[in-house]
Design an enzyme around this catalytic site. Structure first.
Site: not given
Length: 417
Positions: A77, A80, A88, A135, A138-139
């Site tokens: 996935h 993070w 977060y 991914e 966002k992270h």
């Protein structure tokens, strides 16, 4: 209390943490004694200390409908950077929310990595590229130690490839499917399991630390492995820890389903196991080795790890070059005559002009037939190979079959995939 077991920068190298062929290096951290989420005072250098995202989660999917990835492996996935309390940040730098991840990784020579991602890092809807962009944007942009200012001679986008390398490295060290299978927990359309048994199997692999298990309609579909870190995400040390929040994942205490991946969803593979490169101690070798007479352990698919001074020091990439911090290429060893041929994604391998190389223009008829000395790749003089020096950073080292003026002696060891 975090487990004493950890993944050091050295073990990350063995796991396959890549260095690109372009760009600078992560900042050298002289003092990495502070463990993220455990500091008692403010840490000023956020290039060497992950903050505020000091809790790093390697998250995995078990997608069954539609099925994603091999039938006997979970898939990635992301990675993070959560705060240390379950909250977060997200999309921390829109100017670096790149929309060309594939092109960026190709520019850094990461064809092997992209091949791996196209098997183990895919969404159940949309394209791999769009998922990777999400991914990262966002992270990845919220990881303080991957800020552009944390690199010497920074080249635009080079932090991206560190994010994906580290994520893949951690994923390879967390074989969820195998850990569950070892405990007798396998996908089934009819059988169910106790949540405590699933947790025990995964916790055992994660140094005794609890793992987040997520369910939908009583079926397990996600796991999150938590880590704290010493130093940078690019080069630091990852220490397993337990979730820092009270989210129970929505799974029942009994009757948890672990459904099979209906219809495949990717090419079948052998059972996922912890990569040999992460856990094994290199077998000892004697200078010069013995006269090779057989194929040894070389069969099927595997990686070629480089050993110097009795310690694993990187591996071979698909061109046959040596990276001390490179994504290990997958080679195929196929029986031929009294030995075997080797082939990577680049093509068949030969020793040409005294140096090892794998290239697309080498036909199967022109491929060299290699021999083995146990787990070691052999040549006419034994199991020693040579290089000018131990490569570092972005350097790709050429491997030679004869010593000549080359000052570094090494062995090349097979690790079955």
């Amino acid at each position: 209390m975090a487990s004493l077991r950890s993944l050091t920068a050295g073990s990350l190298t063995v796991l396959g943490l890549t260095r690109g062929v372009l760009g600078g290096d992560p900042k050298t951290c002289a003092n990495t004694n502070e463990l993220s989420c455990h500091n008692s005072t403010t840490v000023a250098d956020l290039c060497c200390f992950n903050y505020p995202g000091g809790s790093l989660l390697q998250t995995q999917f078990w997608d069954t409908d539609p099925a994603v990835g091999p039938d006997d492996s979970w898939t990635i996935h992301g990675l993070w950077p959560d705060h240390c309390d379950g909250t977060y940040d997200a999309t921390c730098d829109s100017s670096r929310a790149y929309t060309n991840i594939t092109a960026i990784l190709k520019a850094f020579g990461e064809d092997d990595m992209l091949s791996y991602m196209n098997t183990y890092w895919l969404p159940n809807d949309g394209t791999g590229e769009s998922f990777w962009e999400h991914e990262w944007g966002k992270h990845g942009t919220c990881i303080s130690t991957l800020e552009p200012s944390c690199f010497t001679d920074y080249q635009a986008t080079e932090e991206v490839h560190y994010y994906f390398n580290t994520t893949i490295t951690l994923f390879k060290s967390l074989p969820t499917y195998q850990w569950l299978a070892d405990a007798g927990i396998t996908p089934s359309s009819s059988k169910t399991y106790a949540l405590a048994d699933i947790q025990a199997a995964l916790s055992k692999g994660h140094s005794g630390e609890k793992v987040y298990i997520g369910c939908t309609d009583d079926a397990i579909e996600q796991v999150y492995y938590y880590f704290n870190t010493y130093g940078s995400v690019a080069t630091g040390q990852f220490v397993p820890t337990s979730p820092d929040n009270s989210d129970d994942g929505g799974c029942p205490s009994t009757g948890v389903k672990y459904l099979p991946k209906s219809g495949g969803g990717g090419s079948s593979s052998t059972t996922t196991t912890t990569a040999t490169t992460t856990t094994s101690t290199p077998t000892s070798t004697t200078s010069g080795g013995s006269t090779p007479t057989a194929t040894g352990t070389f069969s099927g698919k595997g990686t070629l790890n480089v050993v110097t001074g009795g310690s694993t020091t990187g591996c071979l990439i698909s061109s046959g070059k040596w990276y001390t911090t490179g994504t290990c290429a997958t080679f195929t060893a196929a029986t031929s005559g009294s030995g075997f041929t080797l082939k990577s994604s680049k093509g068949y391998c030969t020793v040409s002009g005294g140096s090892l190389a794998c290239a697309a223009d080498t036909s199967s008829d022109a491929a060299d037939v290699f021999a083995a000395d146990g787990t070691n790749l052999a040549n006419s003089a034994g199991n020693d190979w040579y290089a000018d020096s131990v490569p570092s950073g972005s350097t790709q080292g050429t491997v030679y079959s004869e010593q000549g003026s080359h000052g570094t002696t090494l062995q090349i060891q097979w690790a079955s995939a």
